[in-house]
Design a protein around this motif. Structure first.
Motif, PDB file in Angstrom:
ATOM      1  N   LYS A 303      72.821  43.785 -66.809  1.00  0.00           N
ATOM      2  CA  LYS A 303      73.905  44.701 -66.256  1.00  0.00           C
ATOM      3  C   LYS A 303      73.627  46.008 -66.695  1.00  0.00           C
ATOM      4  CE  LYS A 303      77.810  41.330 -66.393  1.00  0.00           C
ATOM      5  NZ  LYS A 303      79.241  40.982 -66.454  1.00  0.00           N
ATOM      6  N   ASN A 314      73.614  47.306 -61.357  1.00  0.00           N
ATOM      7  CA  ASN A 314      72.380  46.156 -61.422  1.00  0.00           C
ATOM      8  C   ASN A 314      73.084  44.974 -62.134  1.00  0.00           C
ATOM      9  OD1 ASN A 314      70.181  44.768 -61.123  1.00  0.00           O
ATOM     10  ND2 ASN A 314      68.653  46.276 -61.757  1.00  0.00           N
ATOM     11  N   ASP A 315      72.930  43.927 -61.690  1.00  0.00           N
ATOM     12  CA  ASP A 315      73.555  42.698 -62.131  1.00  0.00           C
ATOM     13  C   ASP A 315      72.590  41.575 -61.587  1.00  0.00           C
ATOM     14  OD1 ASP A 315      75.010  40.690 -63.267  1.00  0.00           O
ATOM     15  OD2 ASP A 315      76.891  41.011 -62.055  1.00  0.00           O
ATOM     16  N   LYS A 316      71.887  40.847 -62.793  1.00  0.00           N
ATOM     17  CA  LYS A 316      70.892  39.814 -62.544  1.00  0.00           C
ATOM     18  C   LYS A 316      70.751  38.696 -63.611  1.00  0.00           C
ATOM     19  CE  LYS A 316      68.060  41.781 -58.859  1.00  0.00           C
ATOM     20  NZ  LYS A 316      68.786  43.096 -58.664  1.00  0.00           N
ATOM     21  N   ARG A 317      70.281  37.757 -63.366  1.00  0.00           N
ATOM     22  CA  ARG A 317      69.941  36.780 -64.249  1.00  0.00           C
ATOM     23  C   ARG A 317      68.631  36.383 -64.294  1.00  0.00           C
ATOM     24  NH1 ARG A 317      74.525  38.317 -64.988  1.00  0.00           N
ATOM     25  NH2 ARG A 317      76.293  37.205 -65.267  1.00  0.00           N
ATOM     26  N   GLU A 374      61.756  43.823 -63.605  1.00  0.00           N
ATOM     27  CA  GLU A 374      62.824  44.497 -62.642  1.00  0.00           C
ATOM     28  C   GLU A 374      63.386  45.732 -63.222  1.00  0.00           C
ATOM     29  OE1 GLU A 374      66.300  44.879 -60.443  1.00  0.00           O
ATOM     30  OE2 GLU A 374      64.786  43.427 -60.298  1.00  0.00           O
TER      31      GLU A 374
END
Length: 382
Positions: A303, A314-317, A374
């Motif tokens: 995050k 930005n919110d990624k897994r 990323e």
């Protein structure tokens, strides 16, 4: 012969294009380009009539054009009139230098005009213009204003090195312009395992410090931010491992009857005439194999949070997996029935899998690759 003809045709086309481009530039009122192209042409072909004519026509027009533009600027209220004049004087001097470095051109225009004195005076007058524009931008206080101020101060410094307190102002503008990003510690919440994310954390931090080269982006560890008394960062990079398992073990046993691919010597026999001969046949063995797989996998969340309003931008897994395995076994029967690989397995002894911390590091490797890519793409926009 055919290659030579092709080369001659190609060279002719290049020459015709160069000549026509100079004439076209002149026809379209681009006098500077017409001068540059005709001088270039005369360097390679000093007797080229079209290039000579183009240079003779375009140079006085270019001088007239830029002198008129500079006079118009000087009588205008444009706050950057001297700065813009610098650009025009530089073009005038470039034509002067180009002609002087071309013997064919200097024969046609024996007295091209130098504007070096005028250029230096314009720089002296342009420096305060840019300096004041930098001060005005600094007063606004925004990040983009800081970038604008930095660019103005840099230009002032290029005109007059060390103008006033320009170095201090450059530092102020750069600090205002810089996006300040704190990389939070990565926790590993686990009651079952005693694990550390320090290795992964260090790798990510070093990547951000050394691989994302942006003038106006700076990354801080929490300790650095504390030492520099950074109270109001712009971004917080928050990461954490979730839904992970380390050392999930699966044992598999299987048996296999192996038969040799080719016939091999299995004994001998005596013929009626008393001769002794070798006997060949395929041989068999029963193979018992034990396979142990140790699976480690997990998920990391990323995050990026705007500190001022706590907005997640930005919110990624990112998922990763590592499977360690080992095989050992034994057999009954003729070892010649086994392949080389099967014999090697039977020579193995049971061994312990790597430590949980090592398995943890292994499954984070694909996560590291995706995460850093990323972050690189994300911060290359700033």
């Amino acid at each position: 012969m055919r290659k030579l003809l092709h080369y001659i045709v190609l060279s002719s086309l290049v020459v015709l294009t160069a000549c026509s481009s100079g004439e076209k530039a002149l026809q379209h009122g681009n006098y500077f380009a017409a001068v540059s192209k005709s001088v270039d042409r005369l360097r390679s072909n000093p007797d080229k009539i079209k290039a000579q004519e183009t240079l003779l026509s375009s140079y006085p027009l270019a001088v007239q054009w830029y002198e008129r533009e500079i006079n118009n600027l000087h009588t205008s209220a444009d706050p950057f009139k001297n700065t813009k004049s610098v650009d025009k004087y530089q073009l005038l001097n470039r034509m002067y230098n180009d002609i002087n470095r071309c013997p064919a051109a200097i024969r046609l225009i024996p007295n091209p005009k130098s504007y070096q004195y005028e250029l230096e005076q314009a720089k002296l007058n342009a420096a305060p213009e840019c300096y004041q524009a930098g001060l005005n931008a600094l007063a606004k206080g925004g990040r983009q204003d800081g970038i604008n101020a930095y660019n103005h101060f840099q230009k002032a410094n290029s005109f007059v090195p060390n103008y006033k307190d320009i170095q201090i102002k450059l530092e102020e503008a750069e600090y205002m312009a810089t996006l300040k990003v704190i990389i939070e510690h990565i926790p590993v919440n686990s009651q079952k395992y005693k694990l550390s994310s320090e290795f992964f954390q260090d790798q990510v931090t070093q990547y951000l410090f050394h691989n994302i080269k942006r003038r106006f982006v700076r990354f801080y560890t929490p300790k650095q931010a504390e030492l520099e008394k950074l109270e109001y960062p712009d971004h917080i990079i928050s990461m954490g491992f979730e839904d992970f398992v380390v050392g999930e073990t699966h044992d598999t046993n299987y048996e296999k009857e192996a038969i040799s691919a080719d016939s091999v010597e299995v004994g001998s026999t005596t013929l009626k005439n008393g001769d002794k001969i070798k006997v060949y046949n395929k041989v068999k063995a029963k193979l018992h194999i034990h396979k142990r797989e140790v699976i480690s996998k997990g998920l990391l969340f990323l995050k990026v949070i705007e500190f001022g309003n706590q907005k997640i931008i930005n919110d990624k897994r990112f998922g990763g997996q590592f499977i360690w395995f080992h095989e050992w076994g034994h057999f009954n029967g003729d070892e010649r029935a086994l392949s080389k690989e099967e014999l090697e397995i039977c020579e193995h002894e049971p061994i312990l899998p790597p430590a949980h911390q090592d398995l943890f590091v292994e499954f984070t490797k694909p996560i590291y690759k995706d995460l850093t890519e990323e972050l690189r793409k994300f911060y290359n926009r700033y």
